[in-house]
Design an enzyme around this catalytic site. Structure first.
Site, PDB file in Angstrom:
ATOM      1  N   ASN A  47       0.862  -1.184   0.000  1.00  0.00           N
ATOM      2  CA  ASN A  47       0.000   0.000   0.000  1.00  0.00           C
ATOM      3  C   ASN A  47       0.895   1.229   0.000  1.00  0.00           C
ATOM      4  OD1 ASN A  47      -1.787   2.061   0.510  1.00  0.00           O
ATOM      5  ND2 ASN A  47      -2.348   1.362   2.573  1.00  0.00           N
ATOM      6  N   LYS A  94       0.055   4.254  -0.301  1.00  0.00           N
ATOM      7  CA  LYS A  94      -0.587   5.456   0.280  1.00  0.00           C
ATOM      8  C   LYS A  94      -0.376   6.655  -0.648  1.00  0.00           C
ATOM      9  CE  LYS A  94      -0.197   3.302   4.733  1.00  0.00           C
ATOM     10  NZ  LYS A  94      -0.211   3.424   6.197  1.00  0.00           N
ATOM     11  N   HIS A 150      -9.691   1.061   4.503  1.00  0.00           N
ATOM     12  CA  HIS A 150      -8.416   1.256   5.216  1.00  0.00           C
ATOM     13  C   HIS A 150      -8.623   2.210   6.391  1.00  0.00           C
ATOM     14  CE1 HIS A 150      -4.341   2.585   6.081  1.00  0.00           C
ATOM     15  NE2 HIS A 150      -3.974   1.418   5.609  1.00  0.00           N
ATOM     16  N   GLU A 164      -7.011   4.668   7.430  1.00  0.00           N
ATOM     17  CA  GLU A 164      -6.864   6.103   7.118  1.00  0.00           C
ATOM     18  C   GLU A 164      -8.121   6.638   6.422  1.00  0.00           C
ATOM     19  OE1 GLU A 164      -3.061   5.535   5.250  1.00  0.00           O
ATOM     20  OE2 GLU A 164      -2.347   4.934   7.228  1.00  0.00           O
ATOM     21  N   GLU A 171      -5.764  -4.949  10.418  1.00  0.00           N
ATOM     22  CA  GLU A 171      -4.741  -3.936  10.655  1.00  0.00           C
ATOM     23  C   GLU A 171      -5.079  -3.151  11.925  1.00  0.00           C
ATOM     24  OE1 GLU A 171      -2.611  -2.813   6.779  1.00  0.00           O
ATOM     25  OE2 GLU A 171      -4.434  -1.636   6.836  1.00  0.00           O
ATOM     26  N   GLY A 192       2.028   2.249  10.772  1.00  0.00           N
ATOM     27  CA  GLY A 192       2.960   3.362  10.655  1.00  0.00           C
ATOM     28  C   GLY A 192       3.659   3.740  11.956  1.00  0.00           C
ATOM     29  N   SER A 232       3.050  -2.159  10.472  1.00  0.00           N
ATOM     30  CA  SER A 232       4.487  -2.233  10.752  1.00  0.00           C
ATOM     31  C   SER A 232       5.098  -3.590  10.407  1.00  0.00           C
ATOM     32  CB  SER A 232       4.770  -1.848  12.211  1.00  0.00           C
ATOM     33  OG  SER A 232       4.368  -0.503  12.448  1.00  0.00           O
TER      34      SER A 232
HETATM   35  P1  PGA Z   1       2.565   0.250   7.706  1.00  0.00           P
HETATM   36  O1  PGA Z   1       1.097   0.467   7.037  1.00  0.00           O
HETATM   37  O2  PGA Z   1       3.109  -1.021   7.132  1.00  0.00           O
HETATM   38  O3  PGA Z   1       3.335   1.456   7.285  1.00  0.00           O
HETATM   39  O4  PGA Z   1       2.341   0.145   9.180  1.00  0.00           O
HETATM   40  C1  PGA Z   1       0.242  -0.618   6.834  1.00  0.00           C
HETATM   41  C2  PGA Z   1      -1.018  -0.160   6.140  1.00  0.00           C
HETATM   42  O5  PGA Z   1      -1.472   0.963   6.408  1.00  0.00           O
HETATM   43  O6  PGA Z   1      -1.590  -0.901   5.314  1.00  0.00           O
END
Ligand code: PGA
Length: 252
Positions: free
Chosen positions: A10, A12, A96, A98, A168, A174, A214
């Site tokens: 992803n 983003k 997601h 976000e 998640e 993140g 992460s």
């Molecule tokens: P990250 O994000 O691996 O940077 O923690 C995962 C995601 O948002 O799918």
């Protein structure tokens, strides 16, 4: 139950079309033959043609990060399922954290997107996960369970392979703090049981459940070794070909 590992990247809101082309080209070279696993790159929408060009003829797959549920119309700034399909996408990330927490997406809107994706031939990567305060309050299963039931209400799919769930935990995205393999497996197991209630055990046994939050080359193998963890959805570590390849290699 033998489920094919699926690793998603992803991206983003990172990378211009030029950078996306370079990264996807480098990734293609670094990864080589990926026929043993499903590897899905989900770049920003504007980068999709560039990534499509870079991975053409390889086994790498392409996904969107969102869509809007209407067929077409006066919806400034939105992207339709048909546009994603025409641009070469097979997958789409939906719900997601976000999108839920920065842009205010609701379970009912995500449910409409799920239906639109599936009826358009896109495989949703349907994200669910609890916030830190919800975990600390002991409501992880209640939160994840209600997201799953609402998101999948009335959803039909021909093949269990067409639906991917991504667990998640919001506190792990993140932050550099991943769920431990045991913490993740506990929720994945709960999700599998819930899917069995909704669709029957045979179908539930075939739906892939990714872990996200992460994931790095250093922790991927242990996470993926758990019985109900069938892949990873990777944010930060998917932006560099070497680290993403490290995760894909852990999956094959
Ligand atoms: P990250 O994000 O691996 O940077 O923690 C995962 C995601 O948002 O799918």
């Amino acid at each position: 139950m033998n489920r094919r590992i699926i690793i998603g990247g992803n991206w983003k809101m990172y990378k211009t079309p030029t950078e996306a082309f370079e990264t996807a080209s480098a990734l293609r070279t670094t990864l080589g033959d990926v026929s043993a696993v499903d590897v899905v790159i989900c770049p920003p929408a504007i980068d999709i043609p560039a990534v499509h060009q870079a991975i053409k003829g390889s086994d790498l797959k392409l996904g969107g990060q969102n869509l809007y549920w209407e067929e077409e119309g006066a919806f400034t700034g939105e992207i339709s399922a048909r546009m994603l399909v025409d641009a070469g996408c097979q997958y789409v990330i939906l719900g997601h954290s976000e999108r839920r927490h920065v842009f205010g997406e609701t379970d009912s809107g995500i449910n409409k997107k799920m239906k639109k994706a599936l009826s358009s031939g896109l495989k949703p990567i349907f994200c669910v996960g609890e916030k830190l305060e919800e975990r600390e309050a002991g409501s992880t299963q209640a939160v994840v369970g209600s997201q799953i039931k609402a998101g999948l209400a009335g959803v039909e799919f021909a093949n269990p392979d067409d639906l991917v769930i991504a667990y998640e935990p919001v506190w792990a995205i993140g932050t550099g703090v991943n769920a431990t393999p045991e913490q993740a497996e506990e929720v994945h197991h709960y999700i599998r049981d819930l899917l069995a209630e909704l669709f029957g055990p045979a179908v539930a046994g075939k739906i892939r459940i990714q872990y996200g939050g992460s994931v790095k080359p250093e922790n991927a193998k242990e996470l993926l070794s758990k019985e109900n963890i069938d892949g990873a959805l990777v944010g930060g570590a998917s932006l560099k070909p070497d680290s993403f390849a490290g995760i894909v290699n852990a999956g094959r």
